[in-house]
Design an enzyme around this catalytic site. Structure first.
Site, short mmCIF file in Angstrom:
data_model
loop_
_atom_site.label_atom_id
_atom_site.label_comp_id
_atom_site.label_asym_id
_atom_site.label_seq_id
_atom_site.Cartn_x
_atom_site.Cartn_y
_atom_site.Cartn_z
N ASP A 280 0.84 -1.19 0.00
CA ASP A 280 0.00 0.00 0.00
C ASP A 280 0.88 1.25 0.00
OD1 ASP A 280 -2.15 -1.73 0.28
OD2 ASP A 280 -2.23 -1.50 2.46
N ARG A 281 0.34 2.34 -0.46
CA ARG A 281 1.09 3.59 -0.52
C ARG A 281 1.74 3.92 0.83
NH1 ARG A 281 1.79 8.45 -3.06
NH2 ARG A 281 1.87 10.29 -1.72
#
Length: 284
Positions: free
Chosen positions: A129-130
């Protein structure tokens, strides 16, 4: 990229390639832009091989997506060989471009790095995920990516969660997308897909717990959802109940991967000590 094989049994080239996990897609690509060479002579997949033949498989040169913009910047490389690139990602960076963040992604950094030495295109094997940091794995060709899809990868994480979590446990709770969101996931024992997470508490400072986590399945946001489910959301995870003024992202990091190399057969173990999360635990 090419591979050399010494033939030890009589069979067609097609049969040989199938046994060595060349998919239909890869074989079609080789037919269009690659080459199959037996004893120095180009052949087709119908060629009959005999014991002692030398088969050369030349994979086609790949072209990156036009949407990717190579970006030359610091890339924290943990491991690299002719087939794989394994790097450390910081939080606040996309693995892939998105509508909100169309560039400055990790894959664009990896593309720029590979283009400096060869015409190779990075294929994402594992992504984060970012706002999750740590290890991300790339294959340097679609064929290697395909091979890695058949290889079990052990992934370990460190996270900081709210409260005093039990010393160790296995979380088995099915996960699905939340009906009211295109991003958020939730535990749903009727509609969810099986998900299993193991953890061990390493430290507790009176308010937060530092945990080592092992994934047994790979559902989207799995660790974040499971820790929220048991009442211990990750510190900084605003999507799953761990909001804090101190951190704008969840304190979650992929710190280790282990797998058998699909080409060499070597057991590969990678540790990521870049920006260790233990340092953050001393600060929360």
């Amino acid at each position: 990229m090419q591979f050399e094989y010494h033939i030890t049994q009589d069979e067609t080239v097609k049969s040989f390639l199938q046994r060595h996990q060349y998919s239909k897609k890869v074989m079609s690509a080789i037919k269009r832009n690659g080459a199959l060479i037996v004893n120095g002579t180009p052949v087709t997949v119908r060629k009959e091989l005999t014991v002692g033949d030398q088969l050369t498989v030349k994979l086609p040169v790949e072209q990156p997506s036009e949407s990717l913009r190579p970006e030359i910047s610091d890339l924290h490389i943990l491991y690299e060989d002719d087939y794989l690139l394994i790097v450390s990602k910081s939080a606040d960076q996309n693995t892939l471009p998105s509508r909100e963040h169309p560039h400055h992604s990790l894959v664009e950094q990896a593309l720029a790095h590979l283009q400096q030495t060869a015409a190779e295109v990075p294929h994402i094997i594992t992504r984060l995920d970012r706002n999750t940091s740590g290890i991300v794995m790339f294959a340097k060709h679609g064929f290697i990516h395909h091979l890695m899809s058949t290889v079990p990868i052990q992934k370990r994480y460190l996270c900081i969660c709210e409260g005093e979590i039990p010393e160790a446990d296995i979380i088995e709770a099915p996960i699905t997308r939340k009906a009211t969101s295109i991003i958020e996931r939730t535990v749903d024992f009727e509609k969810g897909k099986y998900a299993k997470t193991g953890y061990k508490r390493l430290q507790y400072n009176g308010e937060y717990s530092l945990c080592a986590v092992q994934l047994y399945t790979g559902r989207t946001h799995q660790i974040r959802v499971h820790f929220q489910h048991i009442g211990h959301p990750l510190v900084g995870d605003g999507l799953y109940g761990g909001s804090t003024d101190k951190y704008a992202h969840q304190l979650l990091r992929c710190t280790a991967v282990a797998f058998q190399h699909p080409i060499t057969g070597e057991e590969i173990q990678i540790q990521d000590q870049y920006q260790p999360i233990e340092t953050l635990f001393e600060m929360v």
